[in-house]
Scaffold this motif. Structure first.
Motif, PDB file in Angstrom:
ATOM      1  N   VAL A  57       0.847  -1.195   0.000  1.00  0.00           N
ATOM      2  CA  VAL A  57       0.000   0.000   0.000  1.00  0.00           C
ATOM      3  C   VAL A  57       0.881   1.242   0.000  1.00  0.00           C
ATOM      4  O   VAL A  57       1.698   1.434   0.906  1.00  0.00           O
ATOM      5  N   LEU A  58       0.721   2.096  -1.025  1.00  0.00           N
ATOM      6  CA  LEU A  58       1.459   3.354  -1.106  1.00  0.00           C
ATOM      7  C   LEU A  58       0.922   4.307  -0.042  1.00  0.00           C
ATOM      8  O   LEU A  58      -0.284   4.534   0.055  1.00  0.00           O
ATOM      9  N   ILE A  59       1.818   4.862   0.752  1.00  0.00           N
ATOM     10  CA  ILE A  59       1.435   5.739   1.857  1.00  0.00           C
ATOM     11  C   ILE A  59       1.746   7.181   1.473  1.00  0.00           C
ATOM     12  O   ILE A  59       2.895   7.515   1.164  1.00  0.00           O
ATOM     13  N   ALA A  60       0.730   8.045   1.513  1.00  0.00           N
ATOM     14  CA  ALA A  60       0.892   9.430   1.085  1.00  0.00           C
ATOM     15  C   ALA A  60       1.728  10.253   2.065  1.00  0.00           C
ATOM     16  O   ALA A  60       2.582  11.029   1.658  1.00  0.00           O
ATOM     17  N   HIS A  61       1.493  10.117   3.352  1.00  0.00           N
ATOM     18  CA  HIS A  61       2.204  10.874   4.382  1.00  0.00           C
ATOM     19  C   HIS A  61       2.762   9.878   5.391  1.00  0.00           C
ATOM     20  O   HIS A  61       2.157   9.616   6.428  1.00  0.00           O
ATOM     21  N   PRO A  62       3.943   9.323   5.088  1.00  0.00           N
ATOM     22  CA  PRO A  62       4.400   8.153   5.831  1.00  0.00           C
ATOM     23  C   PRO A  62       5.071   8.395   7.178  1.00  0.00           C
ATOM     24  O   PRO A  62       5.267   7.448   7.923  1.00  0.00           O
ATOM     25  N   GLU A  63       5.415   9.613   7.538  1.00  0.00           N
ATOM     26  CA  GLU A  63       6.256   9.837   8.712  1.00  0.00           C
ATOM     27  C   GLU A  63       5.792   9.082   9.951  1.00  0.00           C
ATOM     28  O   GLU A  63       6.572   8.443  10.639  1.00  0.00           O
ATOM     29  N   TYR A  64       4.515   9.181  10.273  1.00  0.00           N
ATOM     30  CA  TYR A  64       3.996   8.587  11.507  1.00  0.00           C
ATOM     31  C   TYR A  64       3.141   7.349  11.243  1.00  0.00           C
ATOM     32  O   TYR A  64       2.453   6.873  12.135  1.00  0.00           O
ATOM     33  N   GLU A  65       3.230   6.856  10.033  1.00  0.00           N
ATOM     34  CA  GLU A  65       2.464   5.662   9.666  1.00  0.00           C
ATOM     35  C   GLU A  65       2.962   4.460  10.472  1.00  0.00           C
ATOM     36  O   GLU A  65       4.153   4.192  10.535  1.00  0.00           O
ATOM     37  N   PRO A  66       2.049   3.738  11.122  1.00  0.00           N
ATOM     38  CA  PRO A  66       2.467   2.537  11.856  1.00  0.00           C
ATOM     39  C   PRO A  66       3.020   1.478  10.907  1.00  0.00           C
ATOM     40  O   PRO A  66       2.567   1.345   9.770  1.00  0.00           O
ATOM     41  N   VAL A  67       3.990   0.749  11.394  1.00  0.00           N
ATOM     42  CA  VAL A  67       4.591  -0.347  10.635  1.00  0.00           C
ATOM     43  C   VAL A  67       4.334  -1.634  11.410  1.00  0.00           C
ATOM     44  O   VAL A  67       4.871  -1.811  12.506  1.00  0.00           O
ATOM     45  N   PRO A  68       3.512  -2.533  10.865  1.00  0.00           N
ATOM     46  CA  PRO A  68       3.236  -3.780  11.572  1.00  0.00           C
ATOM     47  C   PRO A  68       4.483  -4.659  11.654  1.00  0.00           C
ATOM     48  O   PRO A  68       5.358  -4.598  10.781  1.00  0.00           O
ATOM     49  N   ASP A  69       4.563  -5.461  12.686  1.00  0.00           N
ATOM     50  CA  ASP A  69       5.670  -6.395  12.831  1.00  0.00           C
ATOM     51  C   ASP A  69       5.694  -7.328  11.625  1.00  0.00           C
ATOM     52  O   ASP A  69       4.657  -7.834  11.194  1.00  0.00           O
TER      53      ASP A  69
END
Length: 82
Positions: A57-69
């Motif tokens: 999934v392309l993330i538009a504003h990734p800075e604080y996007e959670p990253v699943p384990d």
């Protein structure tokens, strides 16, 4: 949380040619911070603006996007508009 980070060919020169790295962090920003400790120039490039894809999934504003384990995170050049 650990993620597999995959890099576009333009970023590999900052990792001694590695295309795939493991990084730890719960957000994209924390992944970048982890990578920066090992590859300072890479961190600068990632922070300067690359597109981020998390598990397809392309993330538009990734800075604080959670990253699943166990996520697959791709850093690629920003798409250009026109």
């Amino acid at each position: 949380m650990t993620a597999t980070v995959r890099l576009g060919s333009d970023l590999r020169r900052y990792t001694d040619g590695f295309a795939e790295l493991e990084a730890t962090g719960s957000t994209v920003s924390s992944l970048i911070a982890d990578l920066t400790t090992r590859y300072p120039e890479l961190g600068e490039r990632l922070a300067a603006g690359t597109a981020v894809v998390i598990n397809g999934v392309l993330i538009a504003h990734p800075e604080y996007e959670p990253v699943p384990d166990g996520a697959e995170v791709y850093f690629v050049p920003q798409p250009s508009g026109g």
